[in-house]
Design a protein around this motif. Structure first.
Motif, PDB file in Angstrom:
ATOM      1  N   PRO A  50       0.470  -1.165   0.077  1.00 34.23           N
ATOM      2  CA  PRO A  50       0.020   0.380   0.096  1.00 34.23           C
ATOM      3  C   PRO A  50       0.679   0.847   0.486  1.00 34.23           C
ATOM      4  CG  PRO A  50      -1.261  -1.469   1.922  1.00 34.23           C
ATOM      5  CD  PRO A  50       0.526  -2.003   1.285  1.00 34.23           C
ATOM      6  N   ASP A  51       2.224   1.350   0.067  1.00 32.52           N
ATOM      7  CA  ASP A  51       3.086   2.147   0.288  1.00 32.52           C
ATOM      8  C   ASP A  51       3.560   2.904  -1.058  1.00 32.52           C
ATOM      9  OD1 ASP A  51       2.809   2.037   3.181  1.00 32.52           O
ATOM     10  OD2 ASP A  51       4.721   1.213   3.335  1.00 32.52           O
ATOM     11  N   LEU A  52       3.254   1.788  -2.037  1.00 36.05           N
ATOM     12  CA  LEU A  52       3.851   2.443  -2.801  1.00 36.05           C
ATOM     13  C   LEU A  52       3.794   3.469  -3.573  1.00 36.05           C
ATOM     14  CD1 LEU A  52       5.971   0.119  -5.850  1.00 36.05           C
ATOM     15  CD2 LEU A  52       3.755   1.621  -6.434  1.00 36.05           C
ATOM     16  N   GLN A  53       2.144   3.195  -3.754  1.00 39.65           N
ATOM     17  CA  GLN A  53       1.449   4.438  -4.847  1.00 39.65           C
ATOM     18  C   GLN A  53       2.095   5.931  -4.307  1.00 39.65           C
ATOM     19  OE1 GLN A  53      -1.023   4.402  -6.754  1.00 39.65           O
ATOM     20  NE2 GLN A  53      -0.857   2.545  -7.257  1.00 39.65           N
ATOM     21  N   GLN A  54       2.253   6.142  -2.793  1.00 37.91           N
ATOM     22  CA  GLN A  54       3.290   7.735  -2.164  1.00 37.91           C
ATOM     23  C   GLN A  54       4.422   7.334  -2.613  1.00 37.91           C
ATOM     24  OE1 GLN A  54       0.802   6.454   1.287  1.00 37.91           O
ATOM     25  NE2 GLN A  54       0.055   8.501   1.152  1.00 37.91           N
ATOM     26  N   ILE A  55       5.548   6.617  -2.749  1.00 39.15           N
ATOM     27  CA  ILE A  55       6.620   6.387  -2.963  1.00 39.15           C
ATOM     28  C   ILE A  55       6.516   6.986  -4.611  1.00 39.15           C
ATOM     29  CG2 ILE A  55       9.046   5.542  -2.849  1.00 39.15           C
ATOM     30  CD1 ILE A  55       7.777   6.725  -0.253  1.00 39.15           C
ATOM     31  N   ALA A  56       6.511   6.423  -5.335  1.00 33.56           N
ATOM     32  CA  ALA A  56       6.447   6.566  -6.289  1.00 33.56           C
ATOM     33  C   ALA A  56       5.950   8.210  -7.007  1.00 33.56           C
ATOM     34  CB  ALA A  56       5.260   5.008  -7.276  1.00 33.56           C
ATOM     35  N   ALA A  57       4.824   8.326  -6.724  1.00 33.46           N
ATOM     36  CA  ALA A  57       4.447   9.929  -6.685  1.00 33.46           C
ATOM     37  C   ALA A  57       5.995  11.420  -6.438  1.00 33.46           C
ATOM     38  CB  ALA A  57       3.646  10.066  -5.737  1.00 33.46           C
ATOM     39  N   THR A  58       6.552  10.702  -5.079  1.00 30.57           N
ATOM     40  CA  THR A  58       8.116  11.113  -5.362  1.00 30.57           C
ATOM     41  C   THR A  58       9.283  11.464  -6.748  1.00 30.57           C
ATOM     42  OG1 THR A  58       9.181   9.736  -4.174  1.00 30.57           O
ATOM     43  CG2 THR A  58       7.690  10.671  -2.924  1.00 30.57           C
ATOM     44  N   GLY A  59       9.000  10.868  -7.159  1.00 34.48           N
ATOM     45  CA  GLY A  59       9.874  10.241  -8.478  1.00 34.48           C
ATOM     46  C   GLY A  59      10.914   9.384  -7.867  1.00 34.48           C
ATOM     47  N   ALA A  60      11.315   9.321  -7.155  1.00 34.63           N
ATOM     48  CA  ALA A  60      12.247   8.473  -6.488  1.00 34.63           C
ATOM     49  C   ALA A  60      12.058   6.916  -7.062  1.00 34.63           C
ATOM     50  CB  ALA A  60      12.250   7.945  -5.091  1.00 34.63           C
ATOM     51  N   LEU A  61      10.858   6.348  -6.962  1.00 35.45           N
ATOM     52  CA  LEU A  61      11.083   5.155  -8.083  1.00 35.45           C
ATOM     53  C   LEU A  61      11.252   5.043  -9.930  1.00 35.45           C
ATOM     54  CD1 LEU A  61       8.794   3.292  -6.074  1.00 35.45           C
ATOM     55  CD2 LEU A  61      11.353   3.320  -5.408  1.00 35.45           C
ATOM     56  N   THR A  62      11.942   3.746 -10.142  1.00 33.28           N
ATOM     57  CA  THR A  62      12.564   3.736 -11.270  1.00 33.28           C
ATOM     58  C   THR A  62      11.206   2.553 -12.146  1.00 33.28           C
ATOM     59  OG1 THR A  62      14.467   3.580 -10.904  1.00 33.28           O
ATOM     60  CG2 THR A  62      13.929   2.812 -13.257  1.00 33.28           C
ATOM     61  N   PRO A  63      10.508   3.223 -12.785  1.00 31.69           N
ATOM     62  CA  PRO A  63       9.612   2.290 -13.446  1.00 31.69           C
ATOM     63  C   PRO A  63      10.349   1.118 -14.106  1.00 31.69           C
ATOM     64  CG  PRO A  63       8.872   4.220 -14.849  1.00 31.69           C
ATOM     65  CD  PRO A  63      10.319   5.043 -14.265  1.00 31.69           C
ATOM     66  N   LEU A  64       9.486  -0.066 -13.797  1.00 32.66           N
ATOM     67  CA  LEU A  64      10.766  -1.165 -14.618  1.00 32.66           C
ATOM     68  C   LEU A  64      10.437  -1.410 -15.391  1.00 32.66           C
ATOM     69  CD1 LEU A  64       9.146  -3.477 -11.444  1.00 32.66           C
ATOM     70  CD2 LEU A  64      11.596  -2.363 -11.536  1.00 32.66           C
ATOM     71  N   GLY A  65       9.451  -0.983 -16.360  1.00 27.52           N
ATOM     72  CA  GLY A  65       9.428  -1.391 -18.061  1.00 27.52           C
ATOM     73  C   GLY A  65      10.700  -0.442 -18.307  1.00 27.52           C
ATOM     74  N   ASP A  66      10.970   0.662 -17.899  1.00 22.59           N
ATOM     75  CA  ASP A  66      11.995   0.932 -18.603  1.00 22.59           C
ATOM     76  C   ASP A  66      13.259   0.237 -18.055  1.00 22.59           C
ATOM     77  OD1 ASP A  66      10.502   2.658 -18.826  1.00 22.59           O
ATOM     78  OD2 ASP A  66      11.610   4.481 -17.639  1.00 22.59           O
TER      79      ASP A  66
END
Length: 417
Positions: free
Chosen positions: A109-125
């Motif tokens: 449930p925490d991923l959305q809020q962390i991804a929203a900050t730009g701190a994570l890489t899209p895995l598809g990339d």
């Protein structure tokens, strides 16, 4: 989440909400060791990992699994484990100091809020494809149309029941709400309640309510509907009729397990993280899918479990190698071994048959996970506020302060307006 609990503490979730804006304010360049995008040079030999599997048995299980995966891809790992209550604070600190790990585990449930900050890489990339993974877990790892996380292990909720008590009372395993109410009433005798569930004022209470809420046709985009009220009315009826203790307002899922193993509850809503506890008890137990409103309806349960992500460190070579490590962690053999060892549920349907052959008692939970939903799929980072509204409505209705629909309407007005 670890196998011991479907969610970490309320304190961690509240901390996450309080720090999400601060994370968003950290410049993306600060996430990398060099303050920019680096192509990397030479071979990557070491990767840093951060997770919250700090306690055994999970700590030891994942230490061995991650070391084996690292050996496959030709790297050594530097692994740090922290308590789940401080993980998000740790991520914030590492982002600010440009020391984010190469592989980061988050509660789903925490991923959305962390991804929203730009701190994570899209895995598809990085070349990852989610083919073969269950839809609900793909949804849990997705933010704004991009997949940012995936994991090998899921968990969910089921109806655990004491086979001996049901047999002695001549009660069949209930599959519908009417059957559940009748069974719980019959099984209530002396100091044994027919059923126990968690209705406490926490995310744990909302999590336990979701199978009933969703299976009734309710939707988290509007919690104050007749469908949602019918699910809450079921819980109210079970308590008012004496089939469930008023203590459900305070019991945690661990305490539900204690009620079950001491034969104080003939049936409980709980999850696979208690499998070892139940196996060590004297209870002859089994687990079924949670009953649905009417025969033929599909049970829809929430998905727990952790997601592994690749932070934006700015080092492309390390990010590529981290993807190789993640792929190794997600191969069929590793997924099967992790889940049979931890009594969690595979996120890949291709291993279901082998898993059920090894652990036939978990088959109903496999079905529940395959039909399950992510808590954040509809609302993204707004989910925690809706969860808060739900558990407040539950408390209001079960204490008799308001009838179910009124309680939901009040909670909607108070928390979601």
């Amino acid at each position: 989440m670890s196998a011991t609990m479907p969610m970490t503490s309320i304190a961690r979730r509240r901390l996450l909400q309080g720090t999400a804006l601060a994370l968003a304010a950290v410049p993306l360049a600060a996430c990398g060791g060099g303050g920019g995008t680096k192509s990397g040079s030479g071979d990557v030999t070491t990767l840093k990992i951060l997770d919250y599997y700090a306690d055994d048995p999970d700590n030891g299980i994942f230490a061995e699994t991650l070391e084996a995966a690292a050996k496959k891809v030709g790297v050594t790992i530097e692994r740090e484990t922290v308590n789940g209550t401080i993980l998000i604070q740790k991520v914030l600190q590492m982002s600010s100091s440009r020391t984010l790990p190469d592989l980061l585990m988050l509660d789903n449930p925490d991923l959305q809020q962390i991804a929203a900050t730009g701190a994570l890489t899209p895995l598809g990339d990085l070349g990852f494809k989610a083919d073969g993974f269950i839809d609900g877990f793909v949804g849990a790892g997705t933010y704004d149309g991009e997949l940012y996380g995936m994991g090998p292990c899921a968990n969910t909720l089921g109806l655990y029941y004491n086979k001996d008590l049901l047999d002695a009372a001549g009660v069949a395993v209930p599959t519908t709400w009417d059957e559940l109410k009748a069974a719980a009433k019959t099984l209530t005798s002396g100091d044994t309640y027919g059923i126990a569930f968690c209705a406490k004022a926490s995310y744990e209470g909302s999590w336990q309510f979701l199978p009933f809420f969703w299976s009734a046709g309710a939707d988290e985009t509007d919690i104050a509907t007749p469908e949602a009220a019918s699910a809450l009315q079921l819980w109210v009826d079970l308590v008012r009729e004496g089939s469930a203790s008023e203590s459900v307002l305070n019991w945690s899922e661990t305490e539900l397990g204690e009620q079950f193993t001491s034969a104080k509850a003939a049936m409980v809503i709980d999850g696979p993280w208690l499998t070892t506890t139940f196996d060590k008890s004297d209870v002859n137990w089994a687990v079924a899918e949670i009953p649905v409103p009417a025969a033929g309806d599909t049970a829809v349960a929430p998905l727990g479990g952790e997601l592994w992500t690749i932070p934006q460190t700015g080092d492309q070579a390390k990010q590529a190698k981290a993807m190789e490590l993640l792929q190794a962690l997600l191969d069929d053999d590793t997924v099967l071994e992790l889940n049979t060892t931890r009594f969690t549920i595979p996120t890949k349907e291709a291993v279901d048959a082998a898993y059920i052959e090894a652990l036939p008692q978990m088959e109903s939970l496999v079905t529940a996970v395959n039909n399950g939903r992510s808590r954040t799929a509809q609302l993204g980072e707004a989910w925690p506020k809706t969860a808060e509204a739900l558990y407040n409505a539950i408390q209001s209705a079960l204490t008799g302060k308001e009838e179910p629909l009124a309680a939901l309407e009040t909670a909607k007005s108070d928390f979601l307006s």
